[in-house]
Structure formats: structure tokens, C-alpha cells
Motif scaffolding. Structure first.
Motif, short mmCIF file in Angstrom:
data_model
loop_
_atom_site.label_atom_id
_atom_site.label_comp_id
_atom_site.label_asym_id
_atom_site.label_seq_id
_atom_site.Cartn_x
_atom_site.Cartn_y
_atom_site.Cartn_z
N ALA A 8 0.85 -1.20 0.00
CA ALA A 8 0.00 0.00 0.00
C ALA A 8 0.88 1.24 0.00
CB ALA A 8 -0.92 0.01 1.22
N ASP A 9 0.31 2.35 -0.46
CA ASP A 9 0.98 3.66 -0.37
C ASP A 9 2.36 3.65 -1.03
OD1 ASP A 9 -1.00 5.20 1.42
OD2 ASP A 9 -0.67 3.34 2.52
N LEU A 10 2.40 3.11 -2.23
CA LEU A 10 3.64 3.09 -3.00
C LEU A 10 4.04 4.50 -3.43
CD1 LEU A 10 5.88 1.54 -4.50
CD2 LEU A 10 4.28 1.22 -6.39
N HIS A 11 3.05 5.33 -3.77
CA HIS A 11 3.31 6.72 -4.23
C HIS A 11 4.42 6.71 -5.28
CE1 HIS A 11 0.72 8.79 -1.26
NE2 HIS A 11 1.02 7.75 -0.49
N PHE A 12 4.16 5.91 -6.32
CA PHE A 12 5.18 5.60 -7.32
C PHE A 12 5.80 6.83 -7.98
CE2 PHE A 12 5.90 4.01 -11.84
CZ PHE A 12 7.15 3.49 -11.55
N ASP A 13 5.00 7.89 -8.14
CA ASP A 13 5.50 9.08 -8.84
C ASP A 13 5.77 10.25 -7.89
OD1 ASP A 13 2.79 9.10 -8.31
OD2 ASP A 13 2.22 10.16 -10.14
N ARG A 14 6.01 9.97 -6.63
CA ARG A 14 6.27 11.04 -5.67
C ARG A 14 7.76 11.39 -5.65
NH1 ARG A 14 4.67 11.13 0.83
NH2 ARG A 14 5.19 13.32 1.16
N SER A 15 8.04 12.68 -5.57
CA SER A 15 9.43 13.11 -5.47
C SER A 15 9.91 13.01 -4.03
CB SER A 15 9.58 14.54 -5.98
OG SER A 15 8.78 15.43 -5.21
N GLY A 211 10.20 5.47 1.81
CA GLY A 211 10.04 6.77 2.45
C GLY A 211 10.43 7.88 1.49
N HIS A 212 9.60 8.91 1.40
CA HIS A 212 9.88 10.04 0.53
C HIS A 212 10.19 11.32 1.30
CE1 HIS A 212 7.88 7.35 -2.42
NE2 HIS A 212 8.71 7.94 -3.27
N THR A 213 10.11 11.29 2.62
CA THR A 213 10.47 12.44 3.45
C THR A 213 11.30 11.95 4.63
OG1 THR A 213 8.64 12.44 5.08
CG2 THR A 213 8.18 13.37 2.90
N GLN A 214 11.98 12.88 5.30
CA GLN A 214 12.84 12.51 6.42
C GLN A 214 12.05 11.99 7.61
OE1 GLN A 214 14.55 16.02 8.57
NE2 GLN A 214 13.68 17.17 6.87
N LYS A 215 10.73 12.19 7.63
CA LYS A 215 9.91 11.67 8.72
C LYS A 215 9.60 10.19 8.53
CE LYS A 215 7.60 16.08 9.71
NZ LYS A 215 6.28 16.79 9.78
N GLU A 216 9.78 9.69 7.31
CA GLU A 216 9.40 8.32 7.02
C GLU A 216 10.59 7.38 7.19
OE1 GLU A 216 5.68 8.91 3.99
OE2 GLU A 216 7.68 8.93 3.09
N THR A 217 11.03 7.26 8.43
CA THR A 217 12.17 6.40 8.73
C THR A 217 11.73 5.00 9.15
OG1 THR A 217 12.21 7.23 11.01
CG2 THR A 217 13.62 8.34 9.40
N MET A 314 24.06 10.08 0.45
CA MET A 314 24.03 11.52 0.21
C MET A 314 23.60 12.23 1.49
SD MET A 314 21.64 13.71 -2.45
CE MET A 314 22.08 12.65 -3.81
N ILE A 315 24.39 13.18 1.93
CA ILE A 315 24.02 14.01 3.09
C ILE A 315 23.11 15.13 2.60
CG2 ILE A 315 24.88 15.56 4.89
CD1 ILE A 315 27.48 13.91 4.86
N TYR A 316 21.94 15.25 3.22
CA TYR A 316 20.99 16.29 2.79
C TYR A 316 20.80 17.38 3.85
CZ TYR A 316 17.46 14.23 5.88
OH TYR A 316 16.77 13.77 6.98
N GLN A 317 21.27 17.13 5.07
CA GLN A 317 21.09 18.11 6.14
C GLN A 317 22.22 17.96 7.16
OE1 GLN A 317 17.30 17.85 8.12
NE2 GLN A 317 17.70 19.53 9.51
N LEU A 318 22.65 19.09 7.73
CA LEU A 318 23.70 19.08 8.76
C LEU A 318 23.25 19.98 9.90
CD1 LEU A 318 27.52 19.42 8.14
CD2 LEU A 318 26.41 20.59 10.03
N THR A 319 23.27 19.43 11.10
CA THR A 319 22.94 20.24 12.28
C THR A 319 24.08 20.13 13.29
OG1 THR A 319 21.68 18.42 13.26
CG2 THR A 319 20.44 20.06 12.02
N ASP A 320 24.28 21.22 14.01
CA ASP A 320 25.34 21.32 15.01
C ASP A 320 24.68 21.54 16.36
OD1 ASP A 320 27.46 21.99 16.63
OD2 ASP A 320 27.91 23.88 15.62
N GLN A 321 24.94 20.66 17.29
CA GLN A 321 24.30 20.74 18.60
C GLN A 321 24.51 22.10 19.26
OE1 GLN A 321 26.04 18.58 21.95
NE2 GLN A 321 24.02 17.74 22.41
#
Length: 395
Positions: A8-15, A211-217, A314-321
Motif C-alpha cells: 500500500a501507499d507506493l506513491h510511485f510518482d512522488r518526489s 520513504g519520501h520524506t525525512q519523517k518516514e524512517t 548523500m548528506i541532505y542536512q547538517l545540524t550542530d548541537q
């Protein structure tokens, strides 16, 4: 025994979303969705399942492009060649409109075309009979439950396909009502996190295959299901790439060069991952050792190194504590900043601050006082933004 794959929820054409810092590299992910679908079909073939269930939102929108449809049907034809049926319903994202499709669906695909619940019966190669009941969205929402439209159990095995949730505008349902139908399995769609609502019978969200977003881990993939004297449900990973947070401690490190070396030493092999790089224990490094403008540069540098090695992460985000919201000093109001900047803009105040430096015999002034003041104030503003945290009502 009945064996099938619940997807379910393949979202085949989602970026892939949230990658603005690596926008120039996003096109490299163009083949990821195709790989996921190919992985699902290859799994169905290798496991020799009786059929594949696609429980809604196979596409991310209800008007998939011609190319998207062509790629999808290519994979479905692989199943057709091996006589594996596909049962497909449409969800709130890809709600069904017949005229949106450029091609005829292969005849091994049974479409639940109506919003009214319908039932199809089938027989496996070994003679097992089964029934599958389901419906499709014709609009982006369905505000009432559909469970009462499902017939009671009417075959050796009976499966319900249902795209919705327990509350809201997406065919809201109650688990107890589903149990009363006497089905062997409920294949749910809409919730992307793998979730089992009941054991007897299994009422399950398989979760999104990719997963197509960083929340979908917490992406689990698809479920390989066997129904017989016992029920076996096996999660199968089919994702082409995963999202991950990698934490690197820079404890006891005092300079940028050593920090960069430590970061690079963290990555030892190629991995199909989108990475949020989180730096912690940075107290020993100078204040503002890595400002917001430099973060994209570090990301690009590290990703270029991966590419040169032929690595796929690929690194997409960098945060520094040290610069996170939690570690900044909380100020009760931005009026404080305004007052401080106004005070330093007073010529007499600013002059008194720079008098000693400006009159030093070894110092040669290259900027006018006004230019010096402007540059200094801009830097002060940046420090205020970087070093302090503001209460919510002031944002």
C-alpha cells in the motif's frame, strides 16, 4: 494455503522531499521509485505468490504522467507473464478517474473502480478459492465508513482491502466492525507507518514501501502473508534508499580541520541512504566554527567525496548541537535586540568603542566610520540570530 503480498501507499510518482540543500543532486534519485516497484514485482515472482494486493495510493496523484503509467504497466506485465493476478484499489491521492489513463490496464489486474464496495472471487493454481472485497476513492476524501458495505465472509479465504483511517475524512472505520465480517485478513492502506490494529483476524497497515520524506524512517516495505492453519506475516524490505540520522561526536576536538577529518572517518563504505548528519559535543570548537552559510559548503564537499568514490549515500542536512534551538540562550523578547542595536547606532557610543583601536599607531583605517559601523551591526545581528533562542510568541 494462500500466499500473497500486501502493498500500500507506493506513491510511485512522488518526489523526494526536504532536499533543498542538495537540489542539484536530486535528479540522481529519479530511478529510486522505479527500483522500488521492480523490487516488489521481483519479490512476488521469487516467492511465487498467488497474487499481489495494491491497497490504494499506488500513485501520488490521480493524473500520473504517461511515462509513469508506462513504467508501471511494464512491471505489471512481468506478473502477467507468470499468471500472477494483481488486485488494485485507488486511495485519496490517486482517486480513480478512468479517462486519466493512457493505456489499458493489463488483464491480470483487477481494478476496484467503484466507490461502492465490490467483491471479486478467484482460485489459486492449487485450487484454493478466495474472495477479495474493496472500493476505490473517486474524490480526495470519503467522510463516512465503508465497512457496513462489505459482505460477510463468503469463500474459503476472504480478504478485505481498505484505504482509510479510524478518524477523519478518509473512510473512518472501527476495528470491531471489521472483525464482525469474519474475514481472514484486512489489508489496510493510508497510514505510512507499519501498524497492526488487530491479530485475529490480522488488520494491518503494511506501511509505505519507500520513504519520501525525512519523517518516514519507520518504513517496513511490504508484507508477505500466508493464510492457512496458521497465519504467517513477514515484513519484506523493498526500499531503494532509506533515510537515516548519523550522529558524530566532536568531543575534545578544537579546530575545524580535525573536525572535518573526524566526520569523513565516520563513513567507511557505500550505503543507499539519505543522511541527516548531526554533530554533537562541539563545545570545544570556537564559537561560530560552522555558520549557516558554510553548512551547504560542507554538505557539498562531503557529497562530492562520496561521488568520487562511487558511493551512493548523500548528506541532505547538517545540524550542530551547539547551534541548535535547544542550546541557545532564551530571550523573552526581540525588543531587546532592537534596543541594543539602537544604542550601538548612536555615534557617540560607537565612537567610544572604536576610539582606542582607531587611534592605535599600528592600525591603518581602511573603512570610514559609517562603513565600519554598518558592517559591525550586520555581524552583531548575525550573532544574535546564531547564539540566542527566542520565545515562541516572538517568532
Amino acid at each position: 494455503m494462500l500466499r500473497f503480498i500486501h502493498c500500500a501507499d507506493l506513491h510511485f510518482d512522488r518526489s523526494f522531499e526536504g532536499l533543498h540543500l542538495v537540489a542539484n543532486r536530486v535528479r540522481e534519485l529519479a530511478l529510486a521509485n522505479e527500483q522500488v516497484l521492480e523490487n516488489i514485482v521481483s519479490l512476488a515472482l521469487s516467492e511465487q505468490v498467488d497474487f499481489l494486493l495494491l491497497a490504494g495510493d499506488t500513485f501520488h496523484q490521480n493524473r500520473p504522467s504517461l511515462k509513469t503509467q508506462h513504467l508501471f504497466f511494464q512491471q505489471m506485465n512481468r506478473l502477467k507473464e507468470k499468471n500472477i493476478p494483481v488486485y488494485m484499489s485507488f486511495g485519496n491521492h490517486d482517486f480513480y478517474e478512468k479517462e486519466r489513463y493512457w493505456f489499458d490496464f493489463p488483464d491480470n489486474i483487477y481494478l476496484f473502480q467503484e466507490e461502492a464496495v465490490t467483491t471479486v472471487e478467484g482460485k489459486t493454481a492449487t485450487g484454493e478459492t478466495y474472495a477479495i472485497s474493496g472500493f476505490s476513492y473517486h474524490h480526495p476524501w470519503i467522510t463516512t465508513s465503508k465497512v457496513n458495505e462489505y459482505p460477510n465472509r463468503q469463500a474459503t479465504y476472504h480478504i478485505g482491502m481498505y484505504h482509510g483511517d479510524m478518524q477523519g475524512n478518509y473512510a473512518p472505520f472501527r476495528v470491531q466492525e471489521m472483525k464482525q465480517k469474519g474475514y481472514d485478513y484486512w489489508a489496510l492502506g493510508h497510514i505510512h507507518v507499519p501498524t497492526q490494529l488487530a491479530v485475529e483476524p490480522p488488520i494491518i497497515y503494511a506501511g509505505a514501501p519507500q520513504g519520501h520524506t525525512q519523517k518516514e524512517t519507520q518504513i517496513q516495505g511490504v508484507l508477505l502473508v500466508s493464510l492457512g492453519e496458521t497465519v504467517e506475516i513477514t515484513p519484506k524490505s523493498v526500499a531503494a534508499i532509506t533515510w537515516e540520522t548519523v550522529t558524530v561526536s566532536l568531543k575534545a576536538i578544537r579546530d575545524q580541520r580535525t573536525a572535518l577529518e573526524k566526520i569523513q572517518q565516520t563513513f567507511l563504505a557505500s550505503e543507499k541512504k539519505l543522511i541527516h548528519l548531526k554533530l554533537v559535543d562541539t563545545e570545544g570548537l570556537p564559537t561560530q566554527w560552522l555558520n549557516e552559510k558554510e553548512k551547504p559548503e560542507i554538505i557539498a564537499y562531503l557529497n562530492d567525496n562520496f561521488a568520487r568514490k562511487g558511493w551512493e549515500q548523500m548528506i541532505y542536512q547538517l545540524t550542530d548541537q551547539a547551534t541548535s534551538e535547544e542550546t541557545k540562550l532564551l530571550l523573552s523578547g526581540k525588543e531587546v535586540v532592537k534596543q541594543l542595536l539602537e544604542s550601538y547606532q548612536e555615534e557617540a557610543v560607537f565612537q567610544s568603542i572604536v576610539d582606542e583601536l582607531a587611534t592605535h599607531p599600528l592600525v591603518k583605517r581602511t573603512l570610514s566610520l559609517d562603513e565600519l559601523k554598518q558592517e559591525t551591526l550586520e555581524q552583531v545581528k548575525e550573532i544574535f540570530t546564531y547564539e540566542f533562542r527566542w520565545s515562541e510568541e516572538e517568532k
